[in-house]
Design a protein around this motif. Structure first.
Motif, PDB file in Angstrom:
ATOM      1  N   SER A   1      38.210  26.744  33.806  1.00  0.00           N
ATOM      2  CA  SER A   1      39.490  27.417  33.546  1.00  0.00           C
ATOM      3  C   SER A   1      39.340  28.741  32.793  1.00  0.00           C
ATOM      4  CB  SER A   1      40.461  26.507  32.769  1.00  0.00           C
ATOM      5  OG  SER A   1      40.696  25.316  33.472  1.00  0.00           O
ATOM      6  N   ILE A   2      38.103  29.196  32.535  1.00  0.00           N
ATOM      7  CA  ILE A   2      37.888  30.441  31.811  1.00  0.00           C
ATOM      8  C   ILE A   2      37.542  31.556  32.813  1.00  0.00           C
ATOM      9  CG2 ILE A   2      36.617  31.571  29.961  1.00  0.00           C
ATOM     10  CD1 ILE A   2      38.327  29.248  29.049  1.00  0.00           C
ATOM     11  N   PRO A   3      38.190  32.739  32.694  1.00  0.00           N
ATOM     12  CA  PRO A   3      37.913  33.829  33.627  1.00  0.00           C
ATOM     13  C   PRO A   3      36.767  34.726  33.145  1.00  0.00           C
ATOM     14  CG  PRO A   3      39.793  34.396  32.251  1.00  0.00           C
ATOM     15  CD  PRO A   3      39.342  33.025  31.816  1.00  0.00           C
ATOM     16  N   PHE A   4      36.152  35.421  34.080  1.00  0.00           N
ATOM     17  CA  PHE A   4      35.170  36.457  33.759  1.00  0.00           C
ATOM     18  C   PHE A   4      35.089  37.420  34.923  1.00  0.00           C
ATOM     19  CE2 PHE A   4      32.725  33.382  36.143  1.00  0.00           C
ATOM     20  CZ  PHE A   4      31.826  34.121  36.886  1.00  0.00           C
ATOM     21  N   GLY A   5      34.574  38.603  34.672  1.00  0.00           N
ATOM     22  CA  GLY A   5      34.440  39.612  35.721  1.00  0.00           C
ATOM     23  C   GLY A   5      34.048  40.944  35.144  1.00  0.00           C
ATOM     24  N   SER A   6      33.673  41.885  36.015  1.00  0.00           N
ATOM     25  CA  SER A   6      33.208  43.192  35.557  1.00  0.00           C
ATOM     26  C   SER A   6      34.342  44.007  34.939  1.00  0.00           C
ATOM     27  CB  SER A   6      32.586  43.961  36.731  1.00  0.00           C
ATOM     28  OG  SER A   6      33.546  44.134  37.768  1.00  0.00           O
ATOM     29  N   MET A   7      35.592  43.718  35.338  1.00  0.00           N
ATOM     30  CA  MET A   7      36.706  44.471  34.775  1.00  0.00           C
ATOM     31  C   MET A   7      36.985  44.070  33.318  1.00  0.00           C
ATOM     32  SD  MET A   7      40.255  42.727  36.040  1.00  0.00           S
ATOM     33  CE  MET A   7      41.073  43.560  34.700  1.00  0.00           C
ATOM     34  N   MET A   8      36.361  42.997  32.846  1.00  0.00           N
ATOM     35  CA  MET A   8      36.605  42.511  31.494  1.00  0.00           C
ATOM     36  C   MET A   8      35.509  42.953  30.524  1.00  0.00           C
ATOM     37  SD  MET A   8      37.810  38.647  32.595  1.00  0.00           S
ATOM     38  CE  MET A   8      38.068  38.109  30.923  1.00  0.00           C
ATOM     39  N   THR A   9      34.689  43.924  30.947  1.00  0.00           N
ATOM     40  CA  THR A   9      33.639  44.422  30.064  1.00  0.00           C
ATOM     41  C   THR A   9      33.427  45.905  30.309  1.00  0.00           C
ATOM     42  OG1 THR A   9      31.309  44.189  29.440  1.00  0.00           O
ATOM     43  CG2 THR A   9      31.833  43.836  31.738  1.00  0.00           C
TER      44      THR A   9
END
Length: 390
Positions: free
Chosen positions: A255-263
């Motif tokens: 349920s946790i998101p991640f991605g290149s737009m978040m860094t």
């Protein structure tokens, strides 16, 4: 006030006096027979009076204890009645989630008599497809002085799933270890459930979305137009230092998101850490167009932010030994699974992974882990998963 120890000491003194009189009788019966009996009677009279006083004091204390016990029993029954009559479901579990107490409302909610709920694991009343996310939440409950609140789906015995608001806090012992957890569960009214379903029910988020699977060690592609959401397993996020060393940036669970737009890091890599990792892709355009979806992700991103701050605080510790200790505690909370021997990390981490997280060398980590293993603070299972002993 006299107690049993004092009473025993008085009896011991009396026995000593009698022994002395007996010895004196054997030694002086021929020399001073006229003084022997009066002295003995006097000593025995004094001892008898002391015993009588001690017995009276013990009787008095026994009566006071009986009154106190009666008052305590009345208070216990009163609080038990209040506990049973609470309108919301109230449960008390141990640190592993085994139910110790449950009131009548909890019995009605879970469709089982409160007496039958005792010694059952709370996770048994969570739908199978949501137990992985529940375990991830549960492992975060041991944070000190932190009251957790979220919405969860419950599966009553022989009944349909219900949406409920869950509030949990932990009680600790003097060694900062959780003794038990207190749960307040409020079933949501029907008109509130559709509104909260998107933010709390993973099925709603993943509905009609293809799931992408990755095996352990595979690199997960990152694109600026996609935000990945973990549905199963754990993903490792890391970057590179100027010297080419890996730096752990986070461990992402269900349920946790991640991605290149978040860094904003120029080098950012996501690696499957579990044997099987499943991800759902959410487009940036979809997130921008759906306020409820954005609100849901904001809640999950806040968890990522707290974990990142913890990792940053760990890296600021001066001694490597301290960094490793705090890292193990963090991993225990984030990806640990409680069991009899302690808390087992749900994914297998290499010594190099620990070294990257602690900003040190693999040789140093191997030495420190060896010391902890000799001290009995950690151990490894048959699959080389690390177990942190309680």
């Amino acid at each position: 006030m006299v107690n049993v120890d004092v009473f025993a000491k008085r009896l011991q003194v009396i026995n000593w006096r009698l022994a002395e009189l007996y010895e004196g009788a054997n030694a002086s019966v021929a020399q001073q027979p006229e003084f022997l009996l009066p002295t003995a009677f006097k000593e025995l009279g004094t001892a008898s009076e002391e015993l009588q006083v001690a017995v009276e004091e013990l009787y008095q204390q026994s009566e006071e204890i009986a009154v106190t016990r009666l008052q305590a029993e009345v208070e216990r029954k009163r609080y038990q009645e209040l506990f049973d009559l609470m309108p919301n479901a109230y449960l008390v579990t141990d640190a592993q989630g085994k139910i110790q107490e449950a009131n009548r409302a909890a019995g009605r909610l879970l469709n089982l008599e409160p007496s039958y709920l005792r010694d059952k694991l709370l996770i048994n009343f969570i739908p199978l497809q949501e137990r992985s996310a529940f375990r991830f939440k549960f492992n975060q409950l041991h944070q000190r002085n932190f009251v957790h609140n979220w919405t969860a789906r419950l599966q009553p015995r022989n009944g349909d799933c219900v949406e409920a608001d869950v509030t949990v806090d932990a009680v600790y012992d003097d060694d900062n270890r959780p003794i038990y957890l207190r749960w307040i569960v409020r079933e949501l009214p029907k008109y509130q459930q559709p509104q909260k379903a998107l933010s709390t029910n993973n099925d709603a988020l993943f509905q009609d979305r293809p799931l992408h699977s990755y095996s352990k060690g595979e690199i997960i592609p990152l694109t600026p137009t996609c935000v990945w959401l973990v549905t199963q397993g754990v993903v490792k996020l890391n970057t590179m230092s100027e010297t080419g060393d890996e730096i752990l940036m986070g461990l992402v669970g269900p349920s946790i998101p991640f991605g290149s737009m978040m860094t904003s890091l120029p080098t950012y890599q996501a690696t499957a850490l579990s044997e099987t990792v499943k991800l759902a892709c959410l487009s940036v355009a979809e997130i921008s167009a759906c306020p409820r979806l954005s609100q849901t992700l904001l809640t999950q991103i806040s968890q990522r932010l707290r974990q990142t701050e913890m990792l940053l605080a760990i890296s600021g510790k001066r001694q490597v030994k301290e960094r490793l200790h705090h890292l193990l505690q963090l991993l225990k909370e984030q990806i640990g699974v409680p069991e009899v021997q302690g808390t087992r990390l749900s994914v297998r981490l290499t010594h190099q992974d620990f070294a990257d997280a602690c900003c040190t060398t693999r040789v140093t980590i191997t030495r420190l882990l060896g010391q902890l293993q000799k001290q009995g603070k950690i151990m490894f299972d048959a699959k080389h998963h690390l177990i942190v002993r309680d």
